[in-house]
Design an enzyme around this catalytic site. Structure first.
Site, PDB file in Angstrom:
ATOM      1  N   LEU A   1       0.972  -1.233  -0.007  1.00 55.33           N
ATOM      2  CA  LEU A   1      -0.096   0.025   0.041  1.00 55.33           C
ATOM      3  C   LEU A   1       0.983   1.193  -0.018  1.00 55.33           C
ATOM      4  O   LEU A   1       1.894   1.393   0.765  1.00 55.33           O
ATOM      5  CB  LEU A   1      -0.926  -0.084   1.396  1.00 55.33           C
TER       6      LEU A   1
ATOM      7  N   TYR B   1       8.182  22.253   7.889  1.00 56.46           N
ATOM      8  CA  TYR B   1       8.365  21.149   7.238  1.00 56.46           C
ATOM      9  C   TYR B   1       9.332  20.122   7.796  1.00 56.46           C
ATOM     10  O   TYR B   1       9.482  18.853   7.811  1.00 56.46           O
ATOM     11  CB  TYR B   1       8.613  21.279   5.664  1.00 56.46           C
TER      12      TYR B   1
ATOM     13  N   GLY C   1       5.419   9.217  -5.306  1.00 55.23           N
ATOM     14  CA  GLY C   1       4.170   8.350  -5.150  1.00 55.23           C
ATOM     15  C   GLY C   1       3.556   7.732  -6.254  1.00 55.23           C
ATOM     16  O   GLY C   1       3.665   6.267  -6.299  1.00 55.23           O
TER      17      GLY C   1
END
Length: 279
Positions: free
Chosen positions: A7, A151, A16
């Site tokens: 996954l 971040y 991704g």
């Protein structure tokens, strides 16, 4: 034997998307998730072009119900989970005097607590398969960068979380790795939603430093950035390797920067490096 199941979060674009295609090409059953399935066109087109099939599902890593529904759905439909790739994340540029504390909380929610929620939900299933947990960090998780306080704080937290978890998980048969990309030419930067000219105009006493940083970063991306496909290669290698390393950089450039920090006992070399980015 049925194919292994992975996954991957945050597959609408960038690393991704590239990792989802590459893992499917490597023979894994790939569950490619994204927050908004209306943004899955690029993913579907890439899969069609590569001649692979993906199991595309909705998943918001900041929503506990969505996280559990996704994990439970994978187990119900595929019967196993052999790997989780925590890739979903969001960028942010700013400095704390001009940011709000809520800005920082939002960055932490996606980049850190989203990883924590996914990891917690997946671990029982990864233990059952002797699987692996791979998290996309950043060179910003190793070295703090100007105007990236929120971040980098989130990515530092991810690295500390995973480095602490790794030996514990290993005792139970689960391999943990973090992948550290540098500049990647993807929609990630565009999705930050910053107008550099407006940001400098609104930066007050930080304007000169921000302008120097923006100029340096623009040139830096032009000369040192990787494509998402290039950055995804070490990630998929970690998925396939018998014993992947814990910390994996995606390029020699990133390895050199990381080495500066990891060998810098008192922080002086790091601050000399990053201070030079401000002109």
């Amino acid at each position: 034997m049925s194919p292994k199941v992975v996954l991957i979060t945050g597959t609408s674009s960038g690393i991704g998307l590239a990792a989802a295609i590459a893992s499917a090409q490597a023979g894994w059953t790939t569950v490619a998730t994204l927050r908004d399935t209306n943004r899955a066109d690029a993913l579907r087109k890439a899969a069609e072009s590569a001649g692979v099939e993906l199991d595309i599902r909705q998943l918001d890593v900041t929503d506990p119900d969505s996280v559990h529904a996704a994990i439970d759905g994978v187990i119900a439909d595929h019967g196993r989970l052999d790997a989780l790739v925590n890739n979903a994340g969001a960028g942010h540029a700013g400095t704390i005097e001009n940011d709000t504390v809520e800005d920082v909380r939002r960055v932490m929610e996606v980049n850190f607590f989203g990883v924590v929620q996914m990891t917690k939900a997946a671990l029982p299933h990864l233990r059952a398969t002797g699987g692996r947990l791979i998290t996309v960090s950043s060179i910003g998780g190793v070295i703090g960068q100007p105007f990236n306080e929120a971040y980098c704080a989130a990515k530092f937290a991810v690295e500390g979380f995973m480095e602490s978890l790794a030996p514990v998980a290993a005792k139970l048969g689960v391999t943990v790795s973090v992948v550290e990309p540098g500049p990647v030419s993807s929609e990630f930067i565009a999705n930050i939603g910053i107008d550099p000219v407006a940001a400098v105009a609104q930066a007050g006493p930080y304007a000169d430093a921000l302008q120097a940083y923006a100029t340096r970063t623009t040139g830096h991306f032009a000369t040192n950035s990787q494509t998402p496909e290039q950055a995804a290669v070490p990630l998929v290698e970690a998925l396939l390797a018998e014993r992947p390393a814990f910390r994996i950089q995606t390029s020699q450039f990133v390895s050199a920067v990381a080495a500066t920090k990891l060998a810098d006992i008192n922080g002086s070399a790091t601050l000399a490096l990053t201070g030079g980015w401000l002109g």
